[in-house]
Design a protein around this motif. Sequence first.
Motif, short mmCIF file in Angstrom:
data_model
loop_
_atom_site.label_atom_id
_atom_site.label_comp_id
_atom_site.label_asym_id
_atom_site.label_seq_id
_atom_site.Cartn_x
_atom_site.Cartn_y
_atom_site.Cartn_z
N MET A 1 0.84 -1.18 0.00
CA MET A 1 0.00 0.00 0.00
C MET A 1 0.89 1.25 0.00
SD MET A 1 -3.31 -0.66 0.31
CE MET A 1 -4.31 -2.09 0.55
N GLU A 5 -1.69 4.54 4.39
CA GLU A 5 -2.54 3.36 4.42
C GLU A 5 -1.85 2.27 5.23
OE1 GLU A 5 -4.20 2.15 0.65
OE2 GLU A 5 -3.65 4.09 -0.20
N TRP A 6 -2.63 1.44 5.92
CA TRP A 6 -2.05 0.36 6.72
C TRP A 6 -1.67 -0.82 5.83
CZ3 TRP A 6 -0.33 1.37 11.26
CH2 TRP A 6 -0.96 2.29 12.08
#
Length: 104
Positions: A1, A5-6
Amino acid sequence: MGAGEWDYLGHSVFHNQSIVFKSGGGNFKACISTGSAGGRYSLMEQDPVNPDDEVNTEYIPPGGCHTWNVASYVDGTNGKAELYLAICNWCKDRDYQTRADFWD
């Protein structure tokens, strides 16, 4: 990602401490599974040359998560922080397991 974002890194099932996960810095998140016991968990930065650094210790309930900023723990030639979650010292050698999931 991408940034902001995780990225899911994986999970670890452990009695005393999780396996090591690598982070590029910024925020790092650990979540304790609902079937595990809540408790005081320390996020540690592994250092093969010096004693491991404690990032911080937090109470995390079953089904709960905590996020730490680990930017200042990035080091070494790989430019990563090597992180693991450890149960508090007075809880060591307990007879139950914790499952934790990790994100960077």
